[in-house]
Scaffold this active site. Structure first.
Site, PDB file in Angstrom:
ATOM      1  CG  HIS A  67      -0.214  -0.169   2.514  1.00  0.00           C
ATOM      2  ND1 HIS A  67      -0.013  -1.416   3.071  1.00  0.00           N
ATOM      3  CD2 HIS A  67       0.366   0.712   3.358  1.00  0.00           C
ATOM      4  CE1 HIS A  67       0.644  -1.284   4.209  1.00  0.00           C
ATOM      5  NE2 HIS A  67       0.886  -0.003   4.405  1.00  0.00           N
ATOM      6  CB  CYS A 201       2.239   0.141  10.989  1.00  0.00           C
ATOM      7  SG  CYS A 201       0.876   0.549   9.882  1.00  0.00           S
TER       8      CYS A 201
END
Length: 663
Positions: A67, A201
């Site tokens: 991503h 994250c």
């Protein structure tokens, strides 16, 4: 917004054939582009590759979710493919990946799609859902499987939201009750153990929610109550309340970025990376339940001890060389802004004072030049203290900062220079670790004196003694020998040195080899007394780093058939990056075809570095590319070295690379 609103049939391939991770990313980017989600295909791909460098998005169980959130994305979207035989994607469980979902998120846009993406992450943790996807025989059937599972997930989310709303209303009503009654209720034993956690994250899209889902799922299997707060790019979700923290038996912090942790002071806390939350949820939960998690004391020594525990766990699995490199790069990354900013201001001072060239006032003969040189010189003089300070911080956290910085200053004033600063950083870090162990047995009443008295005073005395009497004398002698050796090098020896340094800049495009050459170059810009100087070594390093992107652009113009139309779209971008001394512009090409890209670029860069030395070019700035050519000694021949090296690499690229499809 539903998942099927983001995933289009033309962006699905149920029988993809790719050979490796790079091929998988290329194919998924093509699928994303077919769905009309991208504004700049190459820019989006570079964003995906940059995310992979932070850690693989192969989360295990055969799943990968690459991503990127970038301005190259026109609208939020998904692309998906199945690789029936699996492909090595460097997944967390080291198993091949066969089910891929790629996410495209626009930078600065609305984050309404993030709820959909977190829902998909949770759905993928269900074995039956994954099996149904793998059995789909058409994109339409594939979407039906997703839609059916999503309806179930939405119903569960609505039920959870209703329950949360009811719980919130109940909690608000209970606040009106007497304080004694609330305290009694909080002290009452719970039927089930209660564990809380936080996941986060760097990008906050996939790993954040996967770790939360893994922990929640494992908590349900173990028969405990668990609540996980997610710190995603859409903000904090499922936020922990003071009542949650008070009730919890312990906390799991599975994060790769900073999150607020002072609220957990006094609770048992496990600090791990977000990947551990995905891979080892049961171990983390049991560590809390079994009472093995250390008590987190909040700010001060407790927080430092908790951070060190996590660092020690990481280092136990790393080689000594990897640990040294990690600490060194922490120092270098903090040092570079001082060196680059100061070095370029010094270069500009000379550029704006060309009327005094050759005189003793050169560089400070006008008010503007004097101002630039003073400010730039001050910034540049911080190079070695900052380098040493943040090497020490990487080893022993904040208490090591002051001894490290002072050690760097002692290296500057004591004549040991750059190498002395390196020694100072590592010495200060490991000295502080030793002091922490030495003072660990002191009474709890003296705990507060450690960070404000014991660590600073003892650390300062020890680093002062070691630098003054142990490190500086022999390192100063070595620096003098090195300066004499470099000064007495013959032209042929300098050419060989330039050849090596230029080639090193184009081996791994920003990796350890590139950084080693660049750090050596920046170190040569300062003499043993801490004064800024022009350096032939720095000139070879910079010209070697400029060659790869420029060579690729020239090669794309000369050999169009050797590059795809999508690759050729980056021609102008790579020219600009190369002229600006941004070597990383070559990374996408090297990643997709390393055998045919890296050797030609390294050869061309080595030629440019050697010619720079041959022509006697020297550079007073550590960065700037073509924008500081005006202050390069013998700049016309420096430009010739850059052009010759780039042409050599471009021709070799045209020879080595095979023809590419031109569809």
């Amino acid at each position: 917004m539903r998942i099927i609103d983001l995933l289009k049939p033309q962006s699905i391939d149920l029988n993809a054939r790719v050979k490796d991770k790079a091929g998988a990313i290329d194919h998924l980017v093509d699928l994303m582009d077919k769905g009309g989600h991208l504004r700049d295909k190459e820019g989006y791909k570079q964003g995906v590759l940059a995310r992979e460098q932070e850690g693989s998005t192969g989360i295990g169980e055969g799943i990968a979710i690459p991503h990127s959130k970038t301005a190259a994305v026109k609208e939020p979207g998904l692309a998906s493919m199945i690789v029936r035989d699996g492909v090595d994607y460097e997944s967390l469980d080291d198993e091949p990946a066969n089910l891929f979902f790629m996410i495209a998120a626009p930078a600065g846009g609305a984050d309404v799609h993030l709820a959909v993406l977190s829902r998909l992450s949770r759905m993928l943790m269900d074995d039956d859902f994954r099996d149904a996807l793998l059995k789909a025989d058409s994109p339409e059937a594939y979407l039906q499987v997703i839609d059916k599972a999503e309806q179930v997930q939405i119903a569960e989310e609505e039920a959870e939201a209703a329950a949360e709303k009811e719980a919130a209303e109940k909690e608000a009503a209970e606040k009106a009750e007497a304080e004694a009654e609330a305290a009694a209720k909080a002290a009452a034993p719970e039927e089930k153990p209660y564990v809380i956690g936080v996941t986060a994250c760097p990008t906050g899209i996939a790993h954040t929610y996967m770790a939360a889902e893994a922990l929640e799922k494992k908590g349900a299997e173990l028969g405990i109550d668990i609540k996980i707060e997610t710190n995603g790019s859409g903000g904090v979700k499922n936020q922990l309340t003071p009542a949650d923290i008070e009730r919890a038996k312990g906390v799991i912090v599975a994060c790769d970025k900073n999150v607020p942790v002072e609220r957990f002071a006094g609770k048992p806390v496990v600090f791990v990376k977000v990947a551990a939350g995905i891979k080892e949820p049961e171990r983390l939960i049991r560590e809390v339940l079994d009472g093995e998690a250390p008590i987190f004391h909040g700010s001060g020594a407790g927080a430092q001890a908790a951070a060190e525990t996590a660092a020690d766990d990481d280092e136990a699995n790393e080689s000594i060389g990897r640990q040294i490199y990690k600490h060194l790069m922490n120092g270098v990354s903090h040092m570079l802004p001082f060196v680059i900013g100061g070095g370029i201001l010094i270069a500009l001072a000379f550029l704006f004072d060309m009327g005094n060239a050759g005189t003793a006032k050169f560089g400070s003969g006008t008010p503007l030049a004097a101002f630039l040189k003073t400010v730039g010189g001050l910034s540049f003089s911080m190079m070695m203290p900052i380098l040493a300070g943040y090497i020490a911080v990487s080893i022993a956290d904040r208490p090591a900062l002051m001894p490290g910085i002072v050690g760097g200053f002692l290296a500057t004033t004591g004549g040991s220079g750059f190498f002395g600063a390196l020694f100072a950083g590592f010495l200060a870090g490991y000295l502080m670790r030793a002091l922490k162990k030495a003072f660990s047995g002191l009474p709890q009443a003296l705990e507060g004196t450690k960070p404000v008295l014991l660590y600073p005073v003892c650390g300062l005395v020890l680093i002062g003694v070691l630098m003054t009497y142990v490190i500086n004398p022999p390192t100063t002698v070595f620096n003098q020998w090195l300066a004499a050796t470099l000064g007495s090098m013959t032209t042929s020896s300098k050419v060989v040195l330039g050849l090596i340094l230029g080639g090193m800049m184009s081996i791994d495009f920003g990796g350890p080899i590139n950084k080693a050459a660049y750090v050596f170059g920046t170190a040569s810009l300062m003499d043993a007394s801490g004064n800024a100087v022009s350096s032939g070594i720095m000139a070879s390093v910079m010209v070697g780093g400029m060659v790869p992107p420029i060579a690729l652009s020239i090669s794309m113009l000369l050999f169009k058939g050797k590059y795809t139309p999508q690759e050729r779209h980056s021609t102008i971008t790579n020219f600009i990056m190369g002229l600006s001394f941004i070597t990383e512009g070559a990374i996408p090409f090297a990643a997709s075809d390393p055998i045919h890209v890296i050797p030609p670029c390294a050869i061309g860069a080595a030629v440019a570095g050697a010619l720079s030395m041959l022509f006697g070019c020297a550079l007073p700035a550590p960065h700037g590319g073509i924008f500081v050519f005006g202050v390069v000694t013998n700049w016309p021949m420096y430009l010739a070295a850059l052009l010759i090296g780039s042409l050599v690499a471009a021709v070799l690229l045209g020879i080595f690379r095979a023809k590419r499809p031109q569809e």
